[in-house]
Design a protein around this motif. Sequence first.
Motif, PDB file in Angstrom:
ATOM      1  N   PRO A   6       0.787  -1.035  -0.335  1.00 20.74           N
ATOM      2  CA  PRO A   6       0.115  -0.378   0.110  1.00 20.74           C
ATOM      3  C   PRO A   6       0.318   0.855   0.110  1.00 20.74           C
ATOM      4  CG  PRO A   6       0.166  -0.641   2.147  1.00 20.74           C
ATOM      5  CD  PRO A   6       0.596  -1.738   1.297  1.00 20.74           C
ATOM      6  N   ALA A   7       0.130   2.328  -0.646  1.00 25.99           N
ATOM      7  CA  ALA A   7       0.965   3.765  -1.091  1.00 25.99           C
ATOM      8  C   ALA A   7       1.759   4.002   0.515  1.00 25.99           C
ATOM      9  CB  ALA A   7       0.184   4.363  -1.080  1.00 25.99           C
ATOM     10  N   CYS A   8       2.247   5.058   0.647  1.00 20.98           N
ATOM     11  CA  CYS A   8       3.031   4.950   1.997  1.00 20.98           C
ATOM     12  C   CYS A   8       2.160   6.262   2.312  1.00 20.98           C
ATOM     13  CB  CYS A   8       4.558   5.855   1.637  1.00 20.98           C
ATOM     14  SG  CYS A   8       5.472   4.059   1.924  1.00 20.98           S
ATOM     15  N   PRO A   9       2.394   6.822   3.819  1.00 16.18           N
ATOM     16  CA  PRO A   9       1.397   8.291   3.956  1.00 16.18           C
ATOM     17  C   PRO A   9       2.422   9.610   3.489  1.00 16.18           C
ATOM     18  CG  PRO A   9       2.369   6.788   6.294  1.00 16.18           C
ATOM     19  CD  PRO A   9       3.209   6.011   4.723  1.00 16.18           C
ATOM     20  N   SER A  10       1.345  10.526   3.079  1.00 18.02           N
ATOM     21  CA  SER A  10       1.433  11.301   2.233  1.00 18.02           C
ATOM     22  C   SER A  10       2.458  12.485   3.131  1.00 18.02           C
ATOM     23  CB  SER A  10       0.123  12.275   1.835  1.00 18.02           C
ATOM     24  OG  SER A  10      -0.275  12.841   2.805  1.00 18.02           O
ATOM     25  N   ALA A  11       3.206  13.341   2.648  1.00 21.90           N
ATOM     26  CA  ALA A  11       3.683  14.243   3.878  1.00 21.90           C
ATOM     27  C   ALA A  11       2.879  15.086   4.443  1.00 21.90           C
ATOM     28  CB  ALA A  11       4.249  15.570   2.758  1.00 21.90           C
ATOM     29  N   LEU A  32      15.490  11.510   2.235  1.00 19.47           N
ATOM     30  CA  LEU A  32      14.319  11.671   1.197  1.00 19.47           C
ATOM     31  C   LEU A  32      13.931  10.593   1.627  1.00 19.47           C
ATOM     32  CD1 LEU A  32      13.507  13.691  -0.557  1.00 19.47           C
ATOM     33  CD2 LEU A  32      14.978  12.306  -2.470  1.00 19.47           C
ATOM     34  N   LEU A  33      12.361  10.731   1.725  1.00 16.22           N
ATOM     35  CA  LEU A  33      11.313   9.683   1.967  1.00 16.22           C
ATOM     36  C   LEU A  33      10.434  10.048   0.506  1.00 16.22           C
ATOM     37  CD1 LEU A  33       9.837  10.648   5.797  1.00 16.22           C
ATOM     38  CD2 LEU A  33      12.018   8.672   4.748  1.00 16.22           C
ATOM     39  N   CYS A  34      10.090   8.796   0.223  1.00 11.34           N
ATOM     40  CA  CYS A  34       9.196   8.840  -0.825  1.00 11.34           C
ATOM     41  C   CYS A  34       8.154   9.457  -1.023  1.00 11.34           C
ATOM     42  CB  CYS A  34       9.202   7.293  -1.179  1.00 11.34           C
ATOM     43  SG  CYS A  34       7.675   6.475   0.183  1.00 11.34           S
ATOM     44  N   ASN A  35       7.596  10.258   0.090  1.00 11.03           N
ATOM     45  CA  ASN A  35       6.618  11.346  -0.306  1.00 11.03           C
ATOM     46  C   ASN A  35       7.186  12.431  -0.611  1.00 11.03           C
ATOM     47  OD1 ASN A  35       7.378  11.508   2.473  1.00 11.03           O
ATOM     48  ND2 ASN A  35       5.480  10.613   3.759  1.00 11.03           N
ATOM     49  N   GLY A  36       8.209  12.885  -0.256  1.00  9.65           N
ATOM     50  CA  GLY A  36       9.375  14.064  -0.062  1.00  9.65           C
ATOM     51  C   GLY A  36       9.679  14.903   0.365  1.00  9.65           C
ATOM     52  N   VAL A  37       9.248  13.886   1.850  1.00 10.44           N
ATOM     53  CA  VAL A  37       9.964  14.623   2.970  1.00 10.44           C
ATOM     54  C   VAL A  37      11.526  14.621   2.925  1.00 10.44           C
ATOM     55  CG1 VAL A  37       9.788  14.310   5.457  1.00 10.44           C
ATOM     56  CG2 VAL A  37       7.628  13.750   3.868  1.00 10.44           C
ATOM     57  N   LEU A  38      12.288  15.383   3.068  1.00  8.23           N
ATOM     58  CA  LEU A  38      13.450  15.237   4.214  1.00  8.23           C
ATOM     59  C   LEU A  38      14.096  15.343   5.616  1.00  8.23           C
ATOM     60  CD1 LEU A  38      15.223  18.135   2.352  1.00  8.23           C
ATOM     61  CD2 LEU A  38      15.962  15.652   2.071  1.00  8.23           C
ATOM     62  N   PHE A  40      15.648  14.173   9.226  1.00  6.95           N
ATOM     63  CA  PHE A  40      16.652  15.194   9.489  1.00  6.95           C
ATOM     64  C   PHE A  40      17.171  14.289  10.631  1.00  6.95           C
ATOM     65  CE2 PHE A  40      15.672  18.688   6.928  1.00  6.95           C
ATOM     66  CZ  PHE A  40      17.629  18.938   5.865  1.00  6.95           C
ATOM     67  N   GLU A  41      18.361  13.462  10.742  1.00  4.03           N
ATOM     68  CA  GLU A  41      19.355  13.047  12.192  1.00  4.03           C
ATOM     69  C   GLU A  41      18.423  13.149  13.322  1.00  4.03           C
ATOM     70  OE1 GLU A  41      23.150  13.505  13.364  1.00  4.03           O
ATOM     71  OE2 GLU A  41      23.220  11.088  12.586  1.00  4.03           O
ATOM     72  N   ASP A  42      18.305  14.752  13.277  1.00  7.52           N
ATOM     73  CA  ASP A  42      17.602  14.800  14.909  1.00  7.52           C
ATOM     74  C   ASP A  42      16.453  15.268  14.976  1.00  7.52           C
ATOM     75  OD1 ASP A  42      16.796  17.572  13.788  1.00  7.52           O
ATOM     76  OD2 ASP A  42      18.251  18.999  14.232  1.00  7.52           O
ATOM     77  N   THR A  43      15.828  14.265  14.277  1.00  2.99           N
ATOM     78  CA  THR A  43      14.321  14.622  13.800  1.00  2.99           C
ATOM     79  C   THR A  43      12.955  15.893  13.660  1.00  2.99           C
ATOM     80  OG1 THR A  43      13.477  15.009  16.178  1.00  2.99           O
ATOM     81  CG2 THR A  43      13.945  12.797  15.477  1.00  2.99           C
ATOM     82  N   GLY A  44      14.307  16.853  13.433  1.00  3.26           N
ATOM     83  CA  GLY A  44      14.005  18.139  12.123  1.00  3.26           C
ATOM     84  C   GLY A  44      12.778  17.083  10.066  1.00  3.26           C
ATOM     85  N   GLU A  45      12.041  17.911  10.405  1.00  4.13           N
ATOM     86  CA  GLU A  45      11.636  17.740   8.517  1.00  4.13           C
ATOM     87  C   GLU A  45      11.888  18.571   8.032  1.00  4.13           C
ATOM     88  OE1 GLU A  45       8.172  15.664   9.068  1.00  4.13           O
ATOM     89  OE2 GLU A  45       8.950  14.740  11.217  1.00  4.13           O
ATOM     90  N   LEU A  46      12.052  18.963   6.344  1.00  4.98           N
ATOM     91  CA  LEU A  46      11.284  19.263   5.882  1.00  4.98           C
ATOM     92  C   LEU A  46      10.653  19.010   4.668  1.00  4.98           C
ATOM     93  CD1 LEU A  46      11.824  22.304   4.291  1.00  4.98           C
ATOM     94  CD2 LEU A  46      13.717  21.816   2.862  1.00  4.98           C
ATOM     95  N   LEU A  47       9.526  19.699   4.201  1.00  3.79           N
ATOM     96  CA  LEU A  47       8.405  18.951   3.554  1.00  3.79           C
ATOM     97  C   LEU A  47       8.415  19.852   2.337  1.00  3.79           C
ATOM     98  CD1 LEU A  47       5.374  19.304   6.576  1.00  3.79           C
ATOM     99  CD2 LEU A  47       7.475  17.301   5.970  1.00  3.79           C
ATOM    100  N   PRO A  48       7.875  19.507   1.125  1.00  2.33           N
ATOM    101  CA  PRO A  48       8.173  19.065   0.179  1.00  2.33           C
ATOM    102  C   PRO A  48       7.571  20.673  -0.174  1.00  2.33           C
ATOM    103  CG  PRO A  48       6.642  17.073   0.013  1.00  2.33           C
ATOM    104  CD  PRO A  48       7.127  17.725   0.935  1.00  2.33           C
ATOM    105  N   ASP A  49       6.688  21.082   0.332  1.00  5.41           N
ATOM    106  CA  ASP A  49       6.899  22.274   0.190  1.00  5.41           C
ATOM    107  C   ASP A  49       7.123  23.554   1.153  1.00  5.41           C
ATOM    108  OD1 ASP A  49       5.737  22.346   3.212  1.00  5.41           O
ATOM    109  OD2 ASP A  49       3.419  22.984   2.831  1.00  5.41           O
ATOM    110  N   GLY A  50       8.202  23.162   1.726  1.00  4.59           N
ATOM    111  CA  GLY A  50       8.906  24.010   2.447  1.00  4.59           C
ATOM    112  C   GLY A  50       8.814  24.279   4.034  1.00  4.59           C
ATOM    113  N   GLN A  51       7.561  23.916   4.154  1.00  5.98           N
ATOM    114  CA  GLN A  51       7.295  23.729   5.077  1.00  5.98           C
ATOM    115  C   GLN A  51       8.640  23.489   6.259  1.00  5.98           C
ATOM    116  OE1 GLN A  51       3.543  22.614   7.017  1.00  5.98           O
ATOM    117  NE2 GLN A  51       3.972  22.507   9.203  1.00  5.98           N
ATOM    118  N   ILE A  52       9.056  23.766   7.103  1.00  3.98           N
ATOM    119  CA  ILE A  52      10.024  23.270   8.383  1.00  3.98           C
ATOM    120  C   ILE A  52       9.641  22.901   9.445  1.00  3.98           C
ATOM    121  CG2 ILE A  52      11.914  23.715  10.216  1.00  3.98           C
ATOM    122  CD1 ILE A  52      12.528  26.096   7.687  1.00  3.98           C
TER     123      ILE A  52
END
Length: 68
Positions: A6-11, A32-38, A40-52
Motif C-alpha cells: 500500500p501507498a506510504c503516508p503523504s507528506a 529522503l522519504l518517498c513522500n518527498g519529506v527530508l 533529519f537525524e535530529d528528527t527535524g523535517e523539511l516538507l516538499p512545500d518548504g515547511q519546516i
Amino acid sequence: MCQHQPACPSADSADREAAKPLANHPEQGWSLLCNGVLLFEDTGELLPDGQIIAPHRPLAAVHVMKAA
C-alpha cells in the motif's frame, strides 16, 4: 510520488515519517522519504512545500525519587 503498495503516508499526514526512504545518507544526517519529506537525524523535517518541522525528539523520562 509513492509507488509502494500500500501507498506510504503523504507528506501532510501525521504519520509521514513512516514513508519508505528513497535515499539514506546517515553520514550527512538525512534521509529522503518517498513522500518527498527530508527527514533529519535530529528528527527535524523539511516538507516538499518548504515547511519546516522543528526537531521533536521525545523527552527523557524523569524519575522522581521519594525520600525514605
